[in-house]
Every structure is written in structure tokens, then in C-alpha cells.
Design an enzyme around this catalytic site. Structure first.
Site, PDB file in Angstrom:
ATOM      1  N   ASP A  44      -4.636   3.442  -6.292  1.00  0.00           N
ATOM      2  CA  ASP A  44      -4.524   2.129  -6.926  1.00  0.00           C
ATOM      3  C   ASP A  44      -4.349   1.015  -5.898  1.00  0.00           C
ATOM      4  O   ASP A  44      -5.041  -0.010  -5.940  1.00  0.00           O
ATOM      5  CB  ASP A  44      -3.365   2.116  -7.925  1.00  0.00           C
ATOM      6  CG  ASP A  44      -3.570   3.084  -9.074  1.00  0.00           C
ATOM      7  OD1 ASP A  44      -4.736   3.330  -9.434  1.00  0.00           O
ATOM      8  OD2 ASP A  44      -2.570   3.607  -9.604  1.00  0.00           O
ATOM      9  N   SER A  45      -3.415   1.191  -4.986  1.00  0.00           N
ATOM     10  CA  SER A  45      -3.192   0.146  -3.982  1.00  0.00           C
ATOM     11  C   SER A  45      -4.349   0.075  -2.993  1.00  0.00           C
ATOM     12  O   SER A  45      -4.659  -1.009  -2.473  1.00  0.00           O
ATOM     13  CB  SER A  45      -1.869   0.379  -3.251  1.00  0.00           C
ATOM     14  OG  SER A  45      -1.840   1.642  -2.619  1.00  0.00           O
ATOM     15  N   MET A  59       0.843  -1.197   0.000  1.00  0.00           N
ATOM     16  CA  MET A  59       0.000   0.000   0.000  1.00  0.00           C
ATOM     17  C   MET A  59       0.873   1.240   0.000  1.00  0.00           C
ATOM     18  O   MET A  59       1.554   1.540   0.976  1.00  0.00           O
ATOM     19  CB  MET A  59      -0.945  -0.026   1.199  1.00  0.00           C
ATOM     20  CG  MET A  59      -1.916  -1.205   1.141  1.00  0.00           C
ATOM     21  SD  MET A  59      -3.044  -1.272   2.547  1.00  0.00           S
ATOM     22  CE  MET A  59      -3.969   0.254   2.323  1.00  0.00           C
ATOM     23  N   SER A  60       0.831   1.962  -1.098  1.00  0.00           N
ATOM     24  CA  SER A  60       1.687   3.133  -1.284  1.00  0.00           C
ATOM     25  C   SER A  60       1.080   4.403  -0.728  1.00  0.00           C
ATOM     26  O   SER A  60       1.775   5.411  -0.578  1.00  0.00           O
ATOM     27  CB  SER A  60       1.961   3.330  -2.774  1.00  0.00           C
ATOM     28  OG  SER A  60       0.755   3.655  -3.454  1.00  0.00           O
ATOM     29  N   GLY A  61      -0.219   4.384  -0.449  1.00  0.00           N
ATOM     30  CA  GLY A  61      -0.913   5.602  -0.063  1.00  0.00           C
ATOM     31  C   GLY A  61      -1.709   6.200  -1.195  1.00  0.00           C
ATOM     32  O   GLY A  61      -2.382   7.216  -1.017  1.00  0.00           O
ATOM     33  N   GLY A  62      -1.663   5.575  -2.366  1.00  0.00           N
ATOM     34  CA  GLY A  62      -2.408   6.048  -3.519  1.00  0.00           C
ATOM     35  C   GLY A  62      -3.695   5.278  -3.719  1.00  0.00           C
ATOM     36  O   GLY A  62      -3.975   4.285  -3.041  1.00  0.00           O
ATOM     37  N   CYS A  93      13.644  -0.925  -8.313  1.00  0.00           N
ATOM     38  CA  CYS A  93      12.801  -0.897  -7.119  1.00  0.00           C
ATOM     39  C   CYS A  93      11.757  -2.007  -7.174  1.00  0.00           C
ATOM     40  O   CYS A  93      11.532  -2.716  -6.186  1.00  0.00           O
ATOM     41  CB  CYS A  93      12.131   0.465  -6.985  1.00  0.00           C
ATOM     42  SG  CYS A  93      11.126   0.635  -5.490  1.00  0.00           S
ATOM     43  N   LEU A 130       6.028   0.187   2.378  1.00  0.00           N
ATOM     44  CA  LEU A 130       7.478   0.016   2.355  1.00  0.00           C
ATOM     45  C   LEU A 130       8.153   1.373   2.517  1.00  0.00           C
ATOM     46  O   LEU A 130       8.096   2.223   1.626  1.00  0.00           O
ATOM     47  CB  LEU A 130       7.910  -0.633   1.042  1.00  0.00           C
ATOM     48  CG  LEU A 130       7.207  -1.947   0.679  1.00  0.00           C
ATOM     49  CD1 LEU A 130       7.719  -2.461  -0.658  1.00  0.00           C
ATOM     50  CD2 LEU A 130       7.409  -2.986   1.773  1.00  0.00           C
ATOM     51  N   CYS A 148      10.856   8.901  -6.341  1.00  0.00           N
ATOM     52  CA  CYS A 148      10.640   9.227  -4.932  1.00  0.00           C
ATOM     53  C   CYS A 148      11.827   9.924  -4.288  1.00  0.00           C
ATOM     54  O   CYS A 148      11.653  10.750  -3.395  1.00  0.00           O
ATOM     55  CB  CYS A 148      10.267   7.969  -4.155  1.00  0.00           C
ATOM     56  SG  CYS A 148      11.533   6.672  -4.155  1.00  0.00           S
TER      57      CYS A 148
END
EC number: 2.8.1.13
Length: 375
Positions: A15-16, A10-13, A105, A35, A201
């Protein structure tokens, strides 16, 4: 009945977030994981900009976890990210290459290290919000293009192993971005209308030169030269340039000049537009997906994509002792050492294999100058 536990990156966006929500609806016991890859208090990082994986993104991911009522954890990945992504990024620029850190990455952090964490917890499956699909070619697994052409991320995922591909789920591969946002609104997710990240990033404003300077990288000065060896100027560092670059050269010439090669001695070789086409190039650090590994000397006609937005073109590949030799069968220009090349069948959209375009393998050919658009 539960389908079992699955870790969602979960990236915070949005999509996830939708990925986690859809898997919950499908019967999985979802565990959200963010992460942490970068020390954000470092002076090189301006967290006010729209870059992925920022402290704001971690908070947003946690809020999604609360909204979905799922466990959520932040896993420190700074060390592996430093070693596999940042250090290689710096090293490539120091050797006249143009790296693609998102590929590294995905291969070593988002999937490689995350699968290791999952196995340590006794969990086999992970999922991400990538716009990609899983395909089968006989006994082999492969990444296939997502149906949203504008968001397709297969190019970045060629490094996934067969074991990875057996155990990863991409719920968004059959969706478009507008559909994903609509689902997020239906689920009441707090990031439904969050804008997308636009930067690497760890590179604020995509200013990699400033990043390299802050890392005390010594730039390699040298001369601008033409293919015939004539010196047409000086520059302050080959690290400032990439193959195909036209702007910012500061060279007055009768016709526009482009960077066509970056040499070990610091020389930056320039040529006119009709000198930028590639006759052949080599690819190393191969990872085979839908295609079983080739034997030395074996050849195959397929399609190659040499950068993210490039439309794949027909080519012939030949397996060498180390890597491949690629002979394009259609015009292609600006093939750049350090970038990735991925290969597709002639008539399908799954990945056969991928690798890194190798330095020292570019041969220029003269073509009619009427063709002037980068694919």
C-alpha cells in the site's frame, strides 16, 4: 513542473509502496520514510511472524525506495512509541480496559510525530497508504471512508487534527486492494504480492497476555460475579478478560455467560446474552473533525461505530462537561471501555468526531434474547 516535496510513510508493504509510486507519477518529489517504532531485538518480539514494522519490513521499504529511485530514511520513533502507545496499552489493561494501540499509533506517531519531522525539514505534506479519503464540511476537514469496504481504515484516523487533515494525502482512498496490487505489478515493485501483516507490531501472535507477563505486569486476581453480586468463581487476573468475552471463562452455567463489566476491585461481572446490550455509554478524549465542537448540553442525532468492524448504528449524543453521553437508538452490545467510538452523520460517510469509550459508563438493559449476533 514539480508539485513540491512530500514525505511518504513507507511501511514495507504494497500500500505505501504504491502510494509513493502514484505520487511520483503525479509530479511530487517523494521522500520515503520508515518509522522505526520498536526494539526488535527485545525478547517480546518474534520477527518470524507476520507483524508490521519488523526488520524485514524496513528492508522491503528500502528496496521499494531503490526501485523507485527516491531518497529513503529510517526515523527512530521508539521513544514516542513507547510513551504514547506501549505505556498506554499496559496502563489500560491494568485498569480493566481494552486498548486500541493502532489508534494511538496513528494519532501520535504516524501522523503527529511524522508531521513534526516533516516541518523540521521544511516540508508541509505527507502521505500514507491508508484506505481513507479527505472530506470537507463547510470550513472543516474530516476523514471519510475509503471505497474499499473491506479495507476502510477511517475508524483508526479520527485523532487527526484539522492541521493534519489539510496537509495529508491518501492516494488509495478511491481504490480497492486488488487495484492497488495491479498497479504495484505495473510499476514493477518488489512487494507487489507481499502478504499483509496480521498482528499488532509489538504483540507476537496477538498474545497480549504473554506480552504483559514479559513486561512484569502484576495481574489483579478476583472473583467472577453475576450482576446481583453472587460469586460464581475465581480468576487469576482481570487483565485476562475483555467485555463481550465468552470463551475461556471456565464457568459452568445453565446458559452461556459473557463478560459484561470489569471492576476496579478485580471483579469480573458476568451475564447471559440478553444482559449484554448497552443502554448508554460515555466517550471522552474527544477530537472533532467534520463537526465543530459542541457546547455543553447540545445534542445531535448521528451514527456511532464502537469497534473496527462494527456497522454504525443510529444514536443520540449529548455533550457533557467532559465528553459525551451516547444513547444508542438501535441495539448494540459489548461496548468496551478503552476502545474507540467514532461518529458519522446520518446520511454521509465522513467522521464528525471520535473519542475513547469511558470505563464506568456502561448500563445494561434486558432485551429479547432472540437477538444474539454481535454487530
Amino acid at each position: 513542473m514539480s508539485k513540491g516535496k512530500i514525505i511518504v510513510a513507507m511501511s514495507g508493504g504494497v500500500d505505501s509502496a504504491v502510494t509513493a509510486g502514484l505520487l511520483m507519477e503525479d509530479g511530487y518529489e517523494v521522500i520515503g520514510v520508515n518509522l522505526r517504532t520498536w526494539e526488535y531485538e527485545a525478547p517480546a518480539c518474534d520477527t518470524t511472524k507476520k507483524s508490521c514494522c519488523s526488520p524485514e519490513d524496513i528492508r522491503d521499504a528500502r528496496d521499494v525506495g531503490i526501485s523507485l529511485k527516491i531518497p529513503f530514511y529510517v526515523i527512530k520513533m521508539e521513544k514516542v512509541f513507547q510513551e504514547k502507545v506501549i505505556d498506554r496499552f499496559i496502563e489500560d489493561y491494568q485498569h480493566g480496559k481494552t486498548p486500541n494501540p493502532c489508534v494511538e499509533c496513528n494519532t501520535f506517531v504516524k501522523f503527529g510525530a511524522l508531521f513534526e519531522k516533516a516541518k523540521a525539514l521544511g516540508i508541509d505534506k505527507i502521505a500514507t497508504g491508508h484506505y481513507a479519503r479527505i472530506a470537507r464540511n463547510g470550513e472543516r476537514y474530516a476523514i471519510a471512508n475509503g471505497i474499499d469496504v473491506g479495507k476502510n481504515q477511517a475508524y483508526y484516523l479520527y485523532g487527526l487534527s484539522q492541521e493534519n487533515l489539510k496537509n495529508v494525502i491518501f492516494p488509495l482512498g478511491e481504490m480497492t486492494k486488488p487495484e492497488v496490487r495491479q498497479i504495484a505489478r505495473r510499476m514493477g515493485l518488489p512487494v507487489a504480492d507481499k502478504s499483509e501483516s496480521q498482528e499488532i507490531c509489538f504483540i507476537p501472535e496477538n498474545d497480549y497476555r504473554k506480552f504483559l507477563e514479559k513486561k512484569n505486569v502484576e495481574f489483579t486476581p478476583g472473583f467472577f460475579k453475576l450482576k446481583d453480586g453472587r460469586i460464581v468463581g475465581k480468576h487469576k487476573g482481570r487483565e485476562n478478560f475483555t467485555i463481550g468475552q465468552r470463551k475461556g471463562l471456565g464457568i459452568a452455567w445453565k446458559n452461556p455467560l459473557y463478560v459484561i463489566s470489569i471492576e476496579d476491585d478485580g471483579s469480573v461481572i458476568l451475564g447471559e446474552e440478553n444482559e449484554t446490550y448497552n443502554e448508554s455509554f460515555s466517550v471522552i478524549d474527544l477530537n472533532f473533525q467534520g463537526l465543530a465542537p459542541l457546547n455543553e448540553g447540545e445534542s445531535l442525532e448521528c451514527r456511532v461505530q464502537v469497534r473496527y468492524r462494527h456497522i454504525p448504528i443510529r444514536c443520540k449524543i449529548t455533550k457533557m462537561k467532559e465528553g459525551l453521553i451516547v444513547h444508542p437508538l438501535e441495539d448494540v452490545r459489548g461496548v468496551t471501555p478503552g476502545q474507540s467510538a467514532v461518529f458519522y452523520p446520518l446520511d454521509s460517510d465522513y467522521l464528525l468526531l471520535g473519542g475513547i469509550i469511558s470505563k464506568g459508563s456502561i448500563q445494561m438493559r434486558i432485551v429479547e434474547p432472540a437477538i444474539s449476533v454481535l454487530n
